[in-house]
Design a protein around this motif. Structure first.
Motif, PDB file in Angstrom:
ATOM      1  N   UNK A  68      -8.760  -3.402   3.025  1.00  0.00           N
ATOM      2  CA  UNK A  68      -9.555  -3.711   1.832  1.00  0.00           C
ATOM      3  C   UNK A  68     -10.292  -2.480   1.338  1.00  0.00           C
ATOM      4  N   UNK A  69     -10.889  -1.751   2.260  1.00  0.00           N
ATOM      5  CA  UNK A  69     -11.627  -0.549   1.883  1.00  0.00           C
ATOM      6  C   UNK A  69     -10.695   0.467   1.219  1.00  0.00           C
ATOM      7  N   UNK A  70      -9.517   0.687   1.815  1.00  0.00           N
ATOM      8  CA  UNK A  70      -8.551   1.638   1.232  1.00  0.00           C
ATOM      9  C   UNK A  70      -8.088   1.193  -0.148  1.00  0.00           C
ATOM     10  N   UNK A 120       0.837  -1.206   0.000  1.00  0.00           N
ATOM     11  CA  UNK A 120       0.000   0.000   0.000  1.00  0.00           C
ATOM     12  C   UNK A 120       0.870   1.254   0.000  1.00  0.00           C
ATOM     13  N   UNK A 121       1.883   1.265   0.849  1.00  0.00           N
ATOM     14  CA  UNK A 121       2.777   2.423   0.936  1.00  0.00           C
ATOM     15  C   UNK A 121       3.525   2.656  -0.374  1.00  0.00           C
ATOM     16  N   UNK A 122       3.774   1.577  -1.115  1.00  0.00           N
ATOM     17  CA  UNK A 122       4.479   1.679  -2.392  1.00  0.00           C
ATOM     18  C   UNK A 122       3.527   1.995  -3.549  1.00  0.00           C
ATOM     19  N   UNK A 123       2.239   2.124  -3.244  1.00  0.00           N
ATOM     20  CA  UNK A 123       1.261   2.408  -4.290  1.00  0.00           C
ATOM     21  C   UNK A 123       0.866   1.191  -5.098  1.00  0.00           C
ATOM     22  N   UNK A 148      -8.212   1.937  -6.001  1.00  0.00           N
ATOM     23  CA  UNK A 148      -8.399   1.346  -7.320  1.00  0.00           C
ATOM     24  C   UNK A 148      -9.682   1.849  -7.993  1.00  0.00           C
ATOM     25  N   UNK A 149     -10.352   2.820  -7.362  1.00  0.00           N
ATOM     26  CA  UNK A 149     -11.555   3.406  -7.955  1.00  0.00           C
ATOM     27  C   UNK A 149     -12.786   2.533  -7.857  1.00  0.00           C
ATOM     28  N   UNK A 150     -12.830   1.687  -6.833  1.00  0.00           N
ATOM     29  CA  UNK A 150     -13.952   0.752  -6.681  1.00  0.00           C
ATOM     30  C   UNK A 150     -14.734   1.063  -5.407  1.00  0.00           C
ATOM     31  N   UNK A 184      -3.228  -3.165  -5.962  1.00  0.00           N
ATOM     32  CA  UNK A 184      -3.771  -4.482  -6.303  1.00  0.00           C
ATOM     33  C   UNK A 184      -3.093  -5.565  -5.473  1.00  0.00           C
ATOM     34  N   UNK A 185      -1.777  -5.487  -5.318  1.00  0.00           N
ATOM     35  CA  UNK A 185      -1.058  -6.450  -4.481  1.00  0.00           C
ATOM     36  C   UNK A 185      -1.482  -6.313  -3.022  1.00  0.00           C
ATOM     37  N   UNK A 186      -1.612  -5.071  -2.568  1.00  0.00           N
ATOM     38  CA  UNK A 186      -2.063  -4.844  -1.189  1.00  0.00           C
ATOM     39  C   UNK A 186      -3.444  -5.444  -0.987  1.00  0.00           C
ATOM     40  N   UNK A 187      -4.327  -5.221  -1.969  1.00  0.00           N
ATOM     41  CA  UNK A 187      -5.677  -5.772  -1.886  1.00  0.00           C
ATOM     42  C   UNK A 187      -5.634  -7.288  -1.703  1.00  0.00           C
ATOM     43  N   UNK A 188      -4.800  -7.968  -2.481  1.00  0.00           N
ATOM     44  CA  UNK A 188      -4.733  -9.431  -2.391  1.00  0.00           C
ATOM     45  C   UNK A 188      -4.282  -9.893  -1.006  1.00  0.00           C
ATOM     46  N   UNK A 189      -3.310  -9.197  -0.421  1.00  0.00           N
ATOM     47  CA  UNK A 189      -2.853  -9.560   0.933  1.00  0.00           C
ATOM     48  C   UNK A 189      -3.930  -9.269   1.966  1.00  0.00           C
ATOM     49  N   UNK A 190      -4.572  -8.100   1.861  1.00  0.00           N
ATOM     50  CA  UNK A 190      -5.638  -7.774   2.806  1.00  0.00           C
ATOM     51  C   UNK A 190      -6.784  -8.781   2.684  1.00  0.00           C
ATOM     52  N   UNK A 191      -7.107  -9.177   1.439  1.00  0.00           N
ATOM     53  CA  UNK A 191      -8.199 -10.138   1.233  1.00  0.00           C
ATOM     54  C   UNK A 191      -7.868 -11.478   1.858  1.00  0.00           C
TER      55      UNK A 191
END
Length: 120
Positions: A70-72, A41-44, A77-79, A47-54
């Protein structure tokens, strides 16, 4: 590549001696997922952050920090609609545990655009 294959001696869940080790390793895995997600997430790399959070939320539905992650990620990602769904899943999981979302989670929820405003 997945290095964590699941619970220690999962095929023999009734062995009492292994439970403390199983719990420790599972907790370390969840903590590592959170660290990876935060770094992505910090690196922008949302999508990768989302997968780990999920993955973390799937394994520990009551992990409110994973819900916020997940919310962040969805927001980045505009979702927005997916961010709202993540909030609702979090709210339900916490209710099942007799808890309510924290002020931090509610503050993040307030920043989510109304459903239907996604750029998709």
């Amino acid at each position: 590549m997945r290095l964590y294959a699941g619970d220690l001696f999962a095929d023999d869940p009734f062995e009492e001696w292994v439970q403390p080790h199983r719990d420790r390793l599972a907790r370390q895995y969840l903590d590592t997922l959170a660290l990876l997600a935060e770094a992505e997430e910090a690196a922008g790399e949302y999508q990768s952050a989302f997968l780990h959070w999920q993955d973390l939320a799937d394994r520990d539905p009551g992990a409110e920090h994973a819900c916020r992650g997940l919310m962040r990620a969805h927001l980045a990602l505009g979702r927005g609609a997916d961010a709202l769904r993540a909030f609702e899943a979090c709210r339900r999981a916490l209710a099942d545990l007799g808890a309510v979302p924290s002020p931090e989670t509610m503050s993040l929820r307030a920043r989510i655009p109304q459903a239907g405003t996604d750029a998709r």
